[in-house]
Scaffold this active site. Structure first.
Site, PDB file in Angstrom:
ATOM      1  N   ASP A 209      12.344  13.535  -1.575  1.00 42.75           N
ATOM      2  CA  ASP A 209      12.693  13.391  -0.163  1.00 42.75           C
ATOM      3  C   ASP A 209      11.477  13.828   0.653  1.00 42.75           C
ATOM      4  O   ASP A 209      10.923  14.902   0.421  1.00 42.75           O
ATOM      5  CB  ASP A 209      13.929  14.215   0.205  1.00 42.75           C
ATOM      6  CG  ASP A 209      14.602  13.638   1.450  1.00 42.75           C
ATOM      7  OD1 ASP A 209      14.769  12.399   1.517  1.00 42.75           O
ATOM      8  OD2 ASP A 209      14.928  14.401   2.371  1.00 42.75           O
TER       9      ASP A 209
ATOM     10  N   PHE B  56       2.339   2.792   2.381  1.00 39.79           N
ATOM     11  CA  PHE B  56       3.650   2.342   2.855  1.00 39.79           C
ATOM     12  C   PHE B  56       4.084   3.249   4.003  1.00 39.79           C
ATOM     13  O   PHE B  56       3.392   4.229   4.349  1.00 39.79           O
ATOM     14  CB  PHE B  56       4.675   2.368   1.707  1.00 39.79           C
ATOM     15  CG  PHE B  56       5.013   3.743   1.216  1.00 39.79           C
ATOM     16  CD1 PHE B  56       6.174   4.388   1.642  1.00 39.79           C
ATOM     17  CD2 PHE B  56       4.184   4.412   0.323  1.00 39.79           C
ATOM     18  CE1 PHE B  56       6.485   5.665   1.196  1.00 39.79           C
ATOM     19  CE2 PHE B  56       4.489   5.694  -0.134  1.00 39.79           C
ATOM     20  CZ  PHE B  56       5.654   6.317   0.311  1.00 39.79           C
TER      21      PHE B  56
HETATM   22  P1  IMP Z   1      12.988   9.268   2.298  1.00 42.28           P
HETATM   23  O1  IMP Z   1      12.194  10.310   1.577  1.00 42.28           O
HETATM   24  O2  IMP Z   1      13.387   8.145   1.409  1.00 42.28           O
HETATM   25  O3  IMP Z   1      14.109   9.855   3.109  1.00 42.28           O
HETATM   26  O4  IMP Z   1      12.009   8.538   3.325  1.00 42.28           O
HETATM   27  C1  IMP Z   1      11.285   9.219   4.272  1.00 42.28           C
HETATM   28  C2  IMP Z   1      10.512   8.320   5.209  1.00 42.28           C
HETATM   29  O5  IMP Z   1       9.188   8.806   5.189  1.00 42.28           O
HETATM   30  C3  IMP Z   1      10.449   6.834   4.898  1.00 42.28           C
HETATM   31  O6  IMP Z   1      10.508   6.107   6.105  1.00 42.28           O
HETATM   32  C4  IMP Z   1       9.091   6.656   4.262  1.00 42.28           C
HETATM   33  O7  IMP Z   1       8.531   5.414   4.583  1.00 42.28           O
HETATM   34  C5  IMP Z   1       8.293   7.775   4.897  1.00 42.28           C
HETATM   35  N1  IMP Z   1       7.324   8.289   3.944  1.00 42.28           N
HETATM   36  C6  IMP Z   1       7.579   9.044   2.849  1.00 42.28           C
HETATM   37  N2  IMP Z   1       6.431   9.291   2.183  1.00 42.28           N
HETATM   38  C7  IMP Z   1       5.460   8.668   2.877  1.00 42.28           C
HETATM   39  C8  IMP Z   1       4.070   8.538   2.652  1.00 42.28           C
HETATM   40  O8  IMP Z   1       3.496   9.007   1.661  1.00 42.28           O
HETATM   41  N3  IMP Z   1       3.405   7.831   3.581  1.00 42.28           N
HETATM   42  C9  IMP Z   1       4.005   7.271   4.678  1.00 42.28           C
HETATM   43  N4  IMP Z   1       5.300   7.341   4.904  1.00 42.28           N
HETATM   44  C10 IMP Z   1       6.029   8.038   3.996  1.00 42.28           C
END
Ligand code: IMP
Length: 184
Positions: free
Chosen positions: A66, A142
């Protein structure tokens, strides 16, 4: 070689797991199973709930991730709501909200949760600070990568090579702690 399930539907995260695990003795294997992400005030709480929920349905060992971006000017928002903001207003919406904001410092955080074969829960945290720029730059990575420049660099995460990003990123740092733990 040992398979290690990575529970995620985010192909960007999975790619980074595969790159960072490289030729360690673990092979990251994707498991797309959906698990509830609770509304909580910290990434750690979301990960704890996810591990508890998945423990009832999924055979360990497995890892969940997360992550979020914590913007200083907004007192840490979007934080645990980072994905929601990305999916609703998107990067252009974030840039619009920050149009007149001078203090653009922020920190990416990644919390990895591991459930070991013996049922032990562990968390590994990584952080990467930097600034949000005013436009999108670069095609790699991403999520928020095109608008984030890590501290000490002039390129966004999306302009850096994946090796460069992984060597300093929140996920890279958390994952190296996870690998050290697994190899102990
Ligand atoms: P979750 O961890 O799936 O809740 O997502 C968290 C959010 O942070 C998502 O919109 C991802 O695209 C963004 N995110 C997580 N890690 C990265 C990263 O390494 N670079 C850019 N965005 C990130």
């Amino acid at each position: 070689m040992t398979d290690l399930q990575i529970i995620t539907s985010n192909n960007g995260k999975l790619r980074e797991f595969k790159e960072i695990f490289g030729d360690s003795k673990y092979i990251p294997v994707q498991n797309n199973i959906d698990y509830p992400e609770i509304q909580a005030s910290s990434l750690e709480e979301v990960v704890d709930f996810g591990l508890d929920w998945l423990q009832k349905t999924t055979k360990p060992p497995f890892v969940i991730d997360d992550s979020g971006v914590f913007i200083d000017f907004f007192n840490g928002f979007p934080g645990v709501y980072t994905r929601y903001i990305y999916d609703t207003i998107g990067l252009n919406g974030v840039l619009r909200q920050m149009e007149d904001v001078e203090d653009r410092k922020c920190t990416f955080r990644c919390v990895l949760g591991l459930l070991t074969e013996s049922g032990e829960k562990q968390k590994f945290v990584g952080e990467c600070s930097g600034t949000l720029i005013k436009e999108l730059r670069g095609k790699g990575g991403f999520g928020y990568d095109p608008i984030f420049i890590p501290h000490g660099f002039e390129k966004t995460f999306a302009e850096l090579s994946s090796d460069e990003k992984n060597s300093i990123s929140h996920r890279g740092k958390a994952m190296r702690k996870l690998i050290d733990f697994l190899l102990k």
